[in-house]
Design an enzyme around this catalytic site. Structure first.
Site, PDB file in Angstrom:
ATOM      1  CG  HIS A  87     -35.439  16.477  17.184  1.00 32.77           C
ATOM      2  ND1 HIS A  87     -34.430  15.609  17.527  1.00 32.77           N
ATOM      3  CD2 HIS A  87     -36.155  16.693  18.320  1.00 32.77           C
ATOM      4  CE1 HIS A  87     -34.534  15.297  18.803  1.00 32.77           C
ATOM      5  NE2 HIS A  87     -35.571  15.933  19.313  1.00 32.77           N
ATOM      6  N   PRO A  88     -32.386  17.876  16.392  1.00 28.18           N
ATOM      7  CG  PRO A  88     -31.352  18.392  18.436  1.00 28.18           C
ATOM      8  CD  PRO A  88     -32.686  18.468  17.717  1.00 28.18           C
ATOM      9  CB  CYS A  89     -32.376  12.979  17.093  1.00 30.14           C
ATOM     10  SG  CYS A  89     -33.508  12.786  15.713  1.00 30.14           S
ATOM     11  CE  LYS A  90     -33.354  10.207  11.526  1.00 31.35           C
ATOM     12  NZ  LYS A  90     -34.152   9.839  10.324  1.00 31.35           N
TER      13      LYS A  90
END
Length: 224
Positions: A164-167
């Site tokens: 997941h790219p959220c961080k």
């Protein structure tokens, strides 16, 4: 802050520049990355690798690299650290297919992948997690099903696993890699790829300072 982290995001044009750099250097060093184009003419990078998942638990693996440390804050105790020295698991080779895709929502690259046994069976999410190196499992155990998920590939419309790219923007800030750098995608891959068996050669980072300066100057003066 959100404003500061947002400066570590990249445009699609910057992403394309980084992919060109990745693929060109991969061609030179025989690393297997290829540029592909979707039906909507969106470019992404693809690589296939055979990974021995038993090597993830080998005592010689040792501690994570500085880039790997950047994934999450180091919350491991000395007791946790000592648990990394475990016996090797039985050998099992897995075929990984990696896709590096641009996220227009997060404005960062995203790593999609699928993993198969040698007889063609797609690994389940639980099996993919079991193949993650142990020191990452310890760090990610509280958020493993949000960090590692199965989603529809945005360009192909088929199920793929995803980191997941959220961080990602926060990670790139910690790595101090400027969005204008051609190394952006390579630096990001060197940090997150090890979670799922993808390694990056040091050869990708052996540009001269003048080459990097020229690339940064060119991107910063691009009006688009």
């Amino acid at each position: 802050t959100r404003r500061r982290v947002a400066t570590m995001e990249i445009s699609y044009k910057q992403f394309r520049t980084c992919l060109d750099f990745l693929v060109a250097n991969s061609d030179e060093h025989g690393d297997g990355w290829q540029a592909m184009s979707s039906a909507r003419s969106e470019v992404y990078a693809v690589k296939e690798s055979m990974v021995n998942v038993a090597s993830f638990c080998h005592p010689s693996r040792g501690h994570p690299s500085p880039d790997e440390e950047g994934l999450l804050d180091d919350t491991m105790s000395d007791e946790d650290d000592s648990s990394l020295n475990v016996a090797a698991a039985p050998t099992k080779t897995v075929r990984y297919i990696y896709h590096v895709v641009y996220s227009s929502s997060y404005r960062v690259p995203v790593l999609y992948f699928n993993a198969y046994t040698l007889d063609g069976k797609l690994l389940s999410l639980e099996e993919v997690w079991a193949a993650v190196p142990e020191h990452f499992q310890l760090r990610l155990k509280e958020e493993r099903w949000t960090f590692l998920t199965q989603q529809e590939h945005p360009l192909l419309g088929r199920p793929f696993f995803q980191l997941h790219p959220c961080k990602t923007a926060s990670l790139m800030e910690s790595l101090q890699c400027a969005p204008s750098s051609r190394h952006y995608v390579c630096s990001w891959l060197s940090a997150v790829g090890s979670v799922v068996g993808l390694s990056m050669s040091a050869a990708y980072f052996l540009l001269s300072e003048q080459q990097e300066h020229d690339s940064t100057a060119s991107n910063s003066h691009d009006p688009t």
